[in-house]
Scaffold this motif. Structure first.
Motif, mmCIF file in Angstrom:
data_model
loop_
_atom_site.group_PDB
_atom_site.id
_atom_site.type_symbol
_atom_site.label_atom_id
_atom_site.label_comp_id
_atom_site.label_asym_id
_atom_site.label_seq_id
_atom_site.Cartn_x
_atom_site.Cartn_y
_atom_site.Cartn_z
ATOM 1 N N PHE A 173 -6.472 6.518 2.143
ATOM 2 C CA PHE A 173 -5.715 6.434 0.751
ATOM 3 C C PHE A 173 -5.186 7.602 0.056
ATOM 4 O O PHE A 173 -4.454 8.703 -0.071
ATOM 5 C CB PHE A 173 -5.476 5.105 0.176
ATOM 6 C CG PHE A 173 -4.881 4.728 -0.675
ATOM 7 C CD1 PHE A 173 -3.622 3.837 -0.851
ATOM 8 C CD2 PHE A 173 -5.286 5.464 -2.353
ATOM 9 C CE1 PHE A 173 -2.952 3.977 -1.611
ATOM 10 C CE2 PHE A 173 -4.033 4.978 -3.661
ATOM 11 C CZ PHE A 173 -2.915 3.979 -2.908
ATOM 12 N N SER A 218 -0.694 -6.817 3.208
ATOM 13 C CA SER A 218 0.134 -6.007 3.558
ATOM 14 C C SER A 218 1.256 -6.557 2.782
ATOM 15 O O SER A 218 2.047 -6.602 2.413
ATOM 16 C CB SER A 218 0.070 -6.294 5.436
ATOM 17 O OG SER A 218 1.394 -7.737 6.034
ATOM 18 N N SER A 219 2.339 -4.776 2.979
ATOM 19 C CA SER A 219 3.414 -4.838 2.923
ATOM 20 C C SER A 219 4.170 -5.518 3.585
ATOM 21 O O SER A 219 5.764 -6.400 2.945
ATOM 22 C CB SER A 219 4.361 -3.006 3.120
ATOM 23 O OG SER A 219 3.838 -3.130 4.961
ATOM 24 N N ALA A 276 0.369 4.514 -2.470
ATOM 25 C CA ALA A 276 0.464 5.304 -2.477
ATOM 26 C C ALA A 276 2.004 6.457 -2.770
ATOM 27 O O ALA A 276 1.082 7.490 -3.460
ATOM 28 C CB ALA A 276 -0.102 5.912 -0.763
ATOM 29 N N LEU A 277 2.640 5.990 -2.732
ATOM 30 C CA LEU A 277 4.041 6.822 -3.441
ATOM 31 C C LEU A 277 4.229 7.083 -5.083
ATOM 32 O O LEU A 277 4.190 8.109 -5.667
ATOM 33 C CB LEU A 277 5.391 6.467 -3.334
ATOM 34 C CG LEU A 277 6.513 7.295 -3.783
ATOM 35 C CD1 LEU A 277 6.998 8.497 -3.522
ATOM 36 C CD2 LEU A 277 7.832 6.173 -3.043
ATOM 37 N N GLU A 290 11.177 3.289 -8.267
ATOM 38 C CA GLU A 290 10.387 3.112 -7.495
ATOM 39 C C GLU A 290 9.605 1.770 -8.377
ATOM 40 O O GLU A 290 10.133 0.511 -7.482
ATOM 41 C CB GLU A 290 9.527 3.660 -6.775
ATOM 42 C CG GLU A 290 9.915 4.952 -5.777
ATOM 43 C CD GLU A 290 11.141 4.435 -4.921
ATOM 44 O OE1 GLU A 290 10.778 3.483 -4.224
ATOM 45 O OE2 GLU A 290 11.679 5.636 -5.156
ATOM 46 N N LEU A 340 1.100 13.151 -0.363
ATOM 47 C CA LEU A 340 2.633 13.448 -1.052
ATOM 48 C C LEU A 340 2.176 13.853 -1.704
ATOM 49 O O LEU A 340 3.788 14.345 -2.223
ATOM 50 C CB LEU A 340 2.652 11.773 -1.427
ATOM 51 C CG LEU A 340 2.925 9.922 -0.206
ATOM 52 C CD1 LEU A 340 2.475 8.793 -0.748
ATOM 53 C CD2 LEU A 340 4.289 11.155 0.619
ATOM 54 N N VAL A 371 0.753 -1.044 0.153
ATOM 55 C CA VAL A 371 -0.241 -0.265 0.130
ATOM 56 C C VAL A 371 0.293 1.067 -0.351
ATOM 57 O O VAL A 371 0.793 2.073 -0.864
ATOM 58 C CB VAL A 371 -0.441 0.242 1.394
ATOM 59 C CG1 VAL A 371 -1.927 0.892 1.020
ATOM 60 C CG2 VAL A 371 -2.321 -1.341 1.147
ATOM 61 N N ASP A 372 2.148 1.224 0.712
ATOM 62 C CA ASP A 372 3.137 2.785 0.745
ATOM 63 C C ASP A 372 3.351 2.401 -0.499
ATOM 64 O O ASP A 372 3.225 3.543 -0.607
ATOM 65 C CB ASP A 372 4.018 2.132 1.930
ATOM 66 C CG ASP A 372 3.242 1.899 3.389
ATOM 67 O OD1 ASP A 372 2.716 2.393 3.623
ATOM 68 O OD2 ASP A 372 4.193 1.501 4.210
ATOM 69 N N THR A 373 3.825 1.702 -1.392
ATOM 70 C CA THR A 373 4.585 2.051 -2.411
ATOM 71 C C THR A 373 3.278 2.040 -3.457
ATOM 72 O O THR A 373 3.976 3.296 -4.746
ATOM 73 C CB THR A 373 4.757 0.685 -2.701
ATOM 74 O OG1 THR A 373 6.065 0.399 -2.414
ATOM 75 C CG2 THR A 373 6.053 0.922 -4.238
ATOM 76 N N ARG A 375 -3.173 10.672 2.116
ATOM 77 C CA ARG A 375 -2.249 10.220 2.086
ATOM 78 C C ARG A 375 -2.200 10.420 0.438
ATOM 79 O O ARG A 375 -0.537 10.933 0.581
ATOM 80 C CB ARG A 375 -1.681 8.640 1.877
ATOM 81 C CG ARG A 375 -1.447 7.760 2.038
ATOM 82 C CD ARG A 375 -0.231 6.470 2.074
ATOM 83 N NE ARG A 375 -1.294 6.470 3.021
ATOM 84 C CZ ARG A 375 -1.124 4.583 3.782
ATOM 85 N NH1 ARG A 375 0.073 4.011 2.992
ATOM 86 N NH2 ARG A 375 -1.441 4.625 4.438
#
Length: 422
Positions: A158, A357-358, A121-122, A184, A165, A117-119, A161
């Protein structure tokens, strides 16, 4: 007009080109027409994909007539990245990097490139920076991302976020956003892999064969929860051959690959259809040539006493593509002018929702690129045959190795990769 064939091509920005060609046109004629509309110099990374009469996705062969490859009219194609460069730094031009970003966004949307999820979002925030430009509070209110969906059923947190960013990317140019997006993306486990379903053993344990710039990978499970069991890097792959529904890959040890001698192990894969097995074989031939050779081999001439069917990669290798971007004195050639389109209309850009999850992502280690790839002698031919020595499979679902000095003589397709030290 019986002498004309109609070709419909969907580009990476989702626009559609309709092109009329002579009925005797070859695949390269259609590609030449496409590149009249798509301004890119590093053309060999891209190709035209279509669905053949057996329901398989196949790449258009530039050396064959279009009508012999597609039976039904109108002929529909998708312009896509065929060879994913292992590093964004291998892509010399901004236009090429931009098209790669469009392709990777599609891969994310379609679930072909799972990520935490973090990736996600980036990557989404970098795509927003590329599409909307720098965050402007006067222009971008709370609802500015409402029409820019990035996840299926995306939660509000999300979107928030992604917006936060986006603010952090102040003064970042679109080309810089693209480069960071590629860097990335290239860190993800399944970046640039073409997956094909296979049967790993006699108990019909299902898995996937993956082909990429790294080599040939073997996976268990299905996307997104998939686990890599083996990776055969290109410099270790000695031979590849197939017969009907069976594909054999002879792999040398690290020492044997470096010294150019020694015995190899052969891994046998089974496919549900013969046409799929041959398609995977062709994909391996082309990827090996593109990423490992200095230049393609010339196609051997057929003779009256050697009636063989041949397949080879007909474009430039990655080394030739990179070299072509520079003058003899090492100066980089001026880049082609290109226009950034409204890529992937905002209401259609979305990333497939991660279903884990990550921490649960099966990451494969980042493989170091070969510092100085050795040129290899690549020869491929296909001849009529009836059998292939079968290999017994291990009970854990991994193709079991069979020690073989050379492939069986009665195979339909064979690739011999002989390392030459320089």
């Amino acid at each position: 007009m019986p002498d004309i064939i109609l070709c419909r091509v969907e580009l990476l920005d989702e626009s559609v080109l309709t092109i009329d060609l002579n009925k005797k046109a070859f695949g390269h004629h259609l590609l030449e027409e496409i590149f009249r509309h798509v301004s890119v110099r590093e053309r060999d990374y891209f190709g035209l994909q279509f669905e053949n009469d057996k329901g398989l996705k196949e790449w258009l062969d530039g050396l064959k007539p279009i009508k012999k490859q597609l039976k039904d009219a109108p002929h529909s194609f998708k312009f896509k990245v065929k060879f994913y460069a292992g590093s964004p730094d291998d892509l010399q031009d901004e236009a090429t990097r931009y098209l790669f970003c469009l392709q990777l966004r599609k891969d994310l949307m379609n679930g072909l490139l799972p990520c935490p999820v973090d990736t996600a979002a980036l990557l989404a925030s970098l795509a927003v920076q590329s599409e909307f430009g720098e965050y402007d509070p006067a222009e971008h209110d709370e609802s500015y991302l409402e029409s820019f969906s990035m996840l299926d059923n995306e939660p509000l947190e999300f979107v928030e976020r992604v917006s936060k960013l986006h603010v952090t990317h102040a003064k970042m140019l679109p080309t810089d956003a693209d480069l960071l997006f590629l860097r990335e993306s290239s860190k993800l486990s399944f970046f640039g892999i073409h997956f094909y379903d296979t049967l790993l053993d006699k108990k019909d344990h299902r898995g996937k064969v993956g082909i990429s710039h790294d080599g040939i990978s073997v996976f268990e499970g299905d996307l997104p929860l998939i686990n890599m069991k083996l990776l055969h890097k290109w410099h270790n792959v000695a031979e590849v051959y197939f017969n009907r529904k069976k594909l054999g890959i002879s792999v040398a040890s690290e020492d044997a690959a470096l010294l150019g001698a020694g015995r190899s192990e052969t891994f046998i894969f089974r496919f549900e259809r013969e046409s799929l097995c041959k398609l995977v074989w062709k994909c391996i031939v082309e990827h090996h040539t593109f990423f490992r050779r200095n230049k393609p081999d010339e196609l051997p001439k057929e003779s009256l006493f050697n009636r063989t069917l041949s397949h080879r990669y007909s474009g430039r290798t990655q080394k030739q593509v990179i070299d072509a971007a520079y003058l003899p004195d090492g100066t980089k050639k001026p880049e082609m002018d290109f226009k950034r389109t409204a890529s992937l209309t905002r209401q259609h850009f979305r990333v497939a929702a991660p279903r884990y999850s990550s921490t649960s992502l099966h990451m494969r280690p980042k493989m170091a690129r070969d510092a100085s790839p050795s040129p290899r002698k690549l020869a491929s031919h296909a001849s009529s045959s009836s059998s292939l020595a079968a290999s017994s499979a291990a009970s854990n679902g991994t193709p079991s190795p069979v020690s073989t000095p050379s492939p069986p003589s009665d195979v339909e397709g064979h690739v011999s990769l002989n390392t030459v030290q320089i």
